[in-house]
Motif scaffolding. Structure first.
Motif, PDB file in Angstrom:
ATOM      1  N   SER A 117       0.823  -1.211   0.000  1.00 39.05           N
ATOM      2  CA  SER A 117       0.000   0.000   0.000  1.00 39.05           C
ATOM      3  C   SER A 117       0.858   1.262   0.000  1.00 39.05           C
ATOM      4  N   ARG A 118       2.191   1.082  -0.168  1.00 38.06           N
ATOM      5  CA  ARG A 118       3.122   2.205  -0.242  1.00 38.06           C
ATOM      6  C   ARG A 118       3.939   2.084  -1.522  1.00 38.06           C
ATOM      7  N   LYS A 119       4.299   3.217  -2.106  1.00 39.08           N
ATOM      8  CA  LYS A 119       5.011   3.221  -3.382  1.00 39.08           C
ATOM      9  C   LYS A 119       6.315   4.007  -3.255  1.00 39.08           C
ATOM     10  N   ILE A 120       7.388   3.485  -3.904  1.00 43.96           N
ATOM     11  CA  ILE A 120       8.694   4.137  -3.927  1.00 43.96           C
ATOM     12  C   ILE A 120       8.833   4.924  -5.223  1.00 43.96           C
ATOM     13  N   HIS A 121       9.243   6.184  -5.124  1.00 43.79           N
ATOM     14  CA  HIS A 121       9.462   7.031  -6.292  1.00 43.79           C
ATOM     15  C   HIS A 121      10.914   7.469  -6.344  1.00 43.79           C
ATOM     16  N   GLY A 122      11.383   7.809  -7.549  1.00 44.54           N
ATOM     17  CA  GLY A 122      12.706   8.399  -7.704  1.00 44.54           C
ATOM     18  C   GLY A 122      13.779   7.376  -8.010  1.00 44.54           C
ATOM     19  N   SER A 123      15.029   7.803  -7.887  1.00 43.03           N
ATOM     20  CA  SER A 123      16.187   6.959  -8.149  1.00 43.03           C
ATOM     21  C   SER A 123      17.323   7.409  -7.240  1.00 43.03           C
ATOM     22  N   ASP A 124      18.421   6.700  -7.316  1.00 42.78           N
ATOM     23  CA  ASP A 124      19.556   7.021  -6.457  1.00 42.78           C
ATOM     24  C   ASP A 124      20.081   8.430  -6.737  1.00 42.78           C
ATOM     25  N   SER A 125      20.058   8.831  -8.021  1.00 39.60           N
ATOM     26  CA  SER A 125      20.573  10.156  -8.382  1.00 39.60           C
ATOM     27  C   SER A 125      19.591  11.262  -8.005  1.00 39.60           C
ATOM     28  N   GLU A 126      18.292  10.977  -8.095  1.00 36.38           N
ATOM     29  CA  GLU A 126      17.283  12.000  -7.832  1.00 36.38           C
ATOM     30  C   GLU A 126      16.871  12.039  -6.363  1.00 36.38           C
ATOM     31  N   GLY A 127      17.115  10.951  -5.655  1.00 35.02           N
ATOM     32  CA  GLY A 127      16.606  10.825  -4.296  1.00 35.02           C
ATOM     33  C   GLY A 127      15.281  10.080  -4.293  1.00 35.02           C
ATOM     34  N   TYR A 128      15.002   9.382  -3.218  1.00 38.45           N
ATOM     35  CA  TYR A 128      13.795   8.570  -3.122  1.00 38.45           C
ATOM     36  C   TYR A 128      12.733   9.248  -2.254  1.00 38.45           C
ATOM     37  N   SER A 129      11.488   8.934  -2.559  1.00 38.81           N
ATOM     38  CA  SER A 129      10.387   9.374  -1.709  1.00 38.81           C
ATOM     39  C   SER A 129       9.368   8.242  -1.632  1.00 38.81           C
ATOM     40  N   ILE A 130       8.630   8.201  -0.528  1.00 37.59           N
ATOM     41  CA  ILE A 130       7.624   7.168  -0.302  1.00 37.59           C
ATOM     42  C   ILE A 130       6.264   7.836  -0.162  1.00 37.59           C
ATOM     43  N   THR A 131       5.270   7.320  -0.891  1.00 37.63           N
ATOM     44  CA  THR A 131       3.907   7.841  -0.784  1.00 37.63           C
ATOM     45  C   THR A 131       2.928   6.678  -0.704  1.00 37.63           C
ATOM     46  N   PRO A 132       1.715   6.933  -0.222  1.00 37.11           N
ATOM     47  CA  PRO A 132       0.685   5.900  -0.315  1.00 37.11           C
ATOM     48  C   PRO A 132       0.436   5.534  -1.779  1.00 37.11           C
ATOM     49  N   SER A 133       0.110   4.298  -2.018  1.00 39.80           N
ATOM     50  CA  SER A 133      -0.165   3.837  -3.377  1.00 39.80           C
ATOM     51  C   SER A 133      -1.607   4.138  -3.762  1.00 39.80           C
ATOM     52  N   GLU A 134      -1.849   4.276  -5.077  1.00 39.41           N
ATOM     53  CA  GLU A 134      -3.216   4.463  -5.555  1.00 39.41           C
ATOM     54  C   GLU A 134      -4.024   3.171  -5.408  1.00 39.41           C
ATOM     55  N   SER A 135      -3.339   2.046  -5.380  1.00 38.68           N
ATOM     56  CA  SER A 135      -4.022   0.758  -5.229  1.00 38.68           C
ATOM     57  C   SER A 135      -3.918   0.266  -3.797  1.00 38.68           C
ATOM     58  N   ASN A 136      -4.885  -0.591  -3.403  1.00 40.43           N
ATOM     59  CA  ASN A 136      -4.939  -1.178  -2.058  1.00 40.43           C
ATOM     60  C   ASN A 136      -5.009  -0.134  -0.956  1.00 40.43           C
ATOM     61  N   ASN A 137      -5.589   1.028  -1.257  1.00 42.28           N
ATOM     62  CA  ASN A 137      -5.864   2.041  -0.239  1.00 42.28           C
ATOM     63  C   ASN A 137      -7.269   2.590  -0.470  1.00 42.28           C
ATOM     64  N   LEU A 138      -7.970   2.851   0.623  1.00 44.10           N
ATOM     65  CA  LEU A 138      -9.267   3.523   0.523  1.00 44.10           C
ATOM     66  C   LEU A 138      -9.011   5.024   0.591  1.00 44.10           C
ATOM     67  N   LEU A 139      -9.251   5.708  -0.536  1.00 45.96           N
ATOM     68  CA  LEU A 139      -8.964   7.136  -0.659  1.00 45.96           C
ATOM     69  C   LEU A 139     -10.268   7.922  -0.619  1.00 45.96           C
ATOM     70  N   TYR A 140     -10.283   8.959   0.198  1.00 43.92           N
ATOM     71  CA  TYR A 140     -11.504   9.739   0.405  1.00 43.92           C
ATOM     72  C   TYR A 140     -11.268  11.199   0.026  1.00 43.92           C
ATOM     73  N   PHE A 141     -12.285  11.803  -0.636  1.00 42.24           N
ATOM     74  CA  PHE A 141     -12.226  13.188  -1.097  1.00 42.24           C
ATOM     75  C   PHE A 141     -13.336  13.967  -0.390  1.00 42.24           C
ATOM     76  N   PRO A 142     -13.012  14.638   0.718  1.00 45.34           N
ATOM     77  CA  PRO A 142     -14.035  15.299   1.541  1.00 45.34           C
ATOM     78  C   PRO A 142     -14.853  16.336   0.784  1.00 45.34           C
ATOM     79  N   THR A 143     -14.237  17.046  -0.156  1.00 47.66           N
ATOM     80  CA  THR A 143     -14.950  18.104  -0.881  1.00 47.66           C
ATOM     81  C   THR A 143     -16.162  17.557  -1.615  1.00 47.66           C
ATOM     82  N   TYR A 144     -16.071  16.328  -2.118  1.00 45.34           N
ATOM     83  CA  TYR A 144     -17.141  15.744  -2.924  1.00 45.34           C
ATOM     84  C   TYR A 144     -17.875  14.625  -2.193  1.00 45.34           C
ATOM     85  N   ASP A 145     -17.385  14.265  -0.996  1.00 39.59           N
ATOM     86  CA  ASP A 145     -17.913  13.104  -0.273  1.00 39.59           C
ATOM     87  C   ASP A 145     -17.918  11.882  -1.189  1.00 39.59           C
ATOM     88  N   VAL A 146     -16.776  11.678  -1.817  1.00 41.93           N
ATOM     89  CA  VAL A 146     -16.578  10.574  -2.759  1.00 41.93           C
ATOM     90  C   VAL A 146     -15.322   9.812  -2.339  1.00 41.93           C
TER      91      VAL A 146
END
Length: 420
Positions: A81-110
């Motif tokens: 449920s977490r995704k790795i971005h970047g490379s050794d030269s650019e640096g890495y970052s970790i974010t939640p994945s679009e898959s296997n996560n329940l994502l909620y948008f309060p503005t639209y209640d969607v």
């Protein structure tokens, strides 16, 4: 209001409907978690057409950590449920994945969830949207399209035909090419940039003023190495509009052609670039021509096609109005252009200023790419020897060009072949 279903999840078990049970348990748990978070009840929606576009917008929102998206929780505990971005030269970052996560948008209640569905015969991911009513879904989808268009302005969207379908990626424009750096005949350069600028000025006011259909297609042709790609990069970096670069491969099909034009239409006004257009598979050409002929399929699309081999292009591609409006030959640079290029590269740091004109004359029939190699070779010689044999370098480049064109390479015969 949510209508009562014919089959109720709470009144079945594995003995009665085993596959439905496996399928529905994940959906039921997601809805329970969503209702616990908001206190509301939700309808379930699925979608097919825009899922890649939505996926791309979600990825950007999660990377940017925007306030209008909330990760309620992972769905399965033993799936990433977490995704790795970047490379050794650019640096890495970790974010939640679009898959296997329940994502909620309060503005639209969607809410959105990409859920891995497990059944006895196959496992596959499926996209769901959860909302209280249809209006919320429509508003949400429109907003996701707008966010996608906004994110696309930060680079070039690359669409590549693969064996598994159309792949999408986003590439940054790391080396901005200024319009002044594009070496072309002045009249050709002027015409191309004028038509580009008017197309994207106030959403095509020029076209509306003169009652011209809001679509444009140009074909750039000529020998390799003379600036077609440079021109395209300059256009992409100087226009405030989404740029889509479509890579044709042997996997290009009627499905991917339709998907590319549908994507471009939703992002319009947009630039759609098709390099090496002559590589379109033969079995897909009629579908491609039909896409170009469509009454509304190109509205708001500025289409740029390039080819190194115009003789391979079906004459029907450019001999019929509405497909490509103009074809521009990107010629070998004349002496004036060659001199301008040499001056821009500052070859005078290696040779006397008066020699530059001589080099411009002696490099007749060399392409822009070969002139760039000339500069590179001069720089290397100067760096190591503090002197430059320009005539020898030019002769080597011309000989290399001659062998390339005639495929006249000297090859030694070897008794031992490396494995084949």
């Amino acid at each position: 209001m949510k209508n009562k279903a014919i089959i109720s999840f709470n009144k079945i078990n594995r003995a009665t409907i085993p596959h439905y049970y496996d399928y529905a348990i994940a959906i039921e748990k997601v809805i329970e978690a969503l209702t616990k978070r908001t206190g509301n009840l939700y309808n379930i929606y699925s979608f097919e057409e825009d899922w890649e576009m939505i996926y791309s917008a979600l990825e950007q929102m999660l990377q940017n950590k925007t306030d209008d998206i909330e990760v309620i929780s992972p769905i399965f505990d033993h799936i990433s449920s977490r995704k790795i971005h970047g490379s050794d030269s650019e640096g890495y970052s970790i974010t939640p994945s679009e898959s296997n996560n329940l994502l909620y948008f309060p503005t639209y209640d969607v809410a959105y969830a990409n859920i891995q569905i497990y059944q006895s015969h196959a496992d596959y991911p499926h996209d769901f949207i959860f909302a209280q009513d249809d209006e919320s879904v429509v508003t949400f989808m429109k907003e996701m399209v707008e966010k996608t268009r906004s994110f696309m302005l930060d680079g070039i969207t690359v669409l590549t035909d693969t064996e598994d379908g159309l792949e999408r990626s986003q590439e940054e424009i790391t080396n901005q090419i200024q319009r002044d750096d594009v070496l072309l005949e002045e009249i050709v350069k002027r015409d191309i940039f004028r038509s580009i600028d008017e197309f994207f000025s106030k959403s095509g006011t020029f076209f509306k003023t003169y009652n011209i259909p809001y679509k444009r297609g140009i074909l750039l042709y000529g020998n390799p190495g003379n600036g077609k790609t440079t021109l395209v990069k300059s256009i992409a970096g100087s226009v405030k509009a989404p740029v889509i670069y479509w890579q044709i491969t042997e996997f290009t099909s009627s499905y991917s052609i339709d998907e590319v034009f549908q994507t471009a239409k939703k992002m319009a006004p947009v630039i759609l670039i098709i390099e090496d257009i002559d590589s379109m598979p033969h079995e897909s050409r009629s579908v491609f021509l039909n896409a170009l002929d469509g009454a509304t399929s190109k509205d708001g699309i500025f289409l740029i096609g390039t080819t190194n081999y115009p003789e391979r292009i079906d004459p029907a591609l450019i001999n019929r109005a509405g497909r490509f409006d103009r074809a521009y030959e990107i010629k070998q640079p004349d002496e004036k252009l060659r001199r301008n290029y040499l001056l821009k590269k500052q070859v005078s740091q290696f040779v006397a200023a008066e020699v530059v004109d001589e080099i411009a004359t002696k490099t007749k029939n060399l392409s822009i790419a070969q002139l760039n190699e000339l500069y590179m070779s001069m720089a290397l010689q100067w760096h190591y020897d503090k002197q430059v044999d320009v005539d020898k370098i030019i002769e080597e480049l011309k000989e290399n060009h001659r062998k390339t064109m005639k495929q006249d390479w000297e090859m030694e015969d070897f008794d031992d072949r490396l494995g084949f």
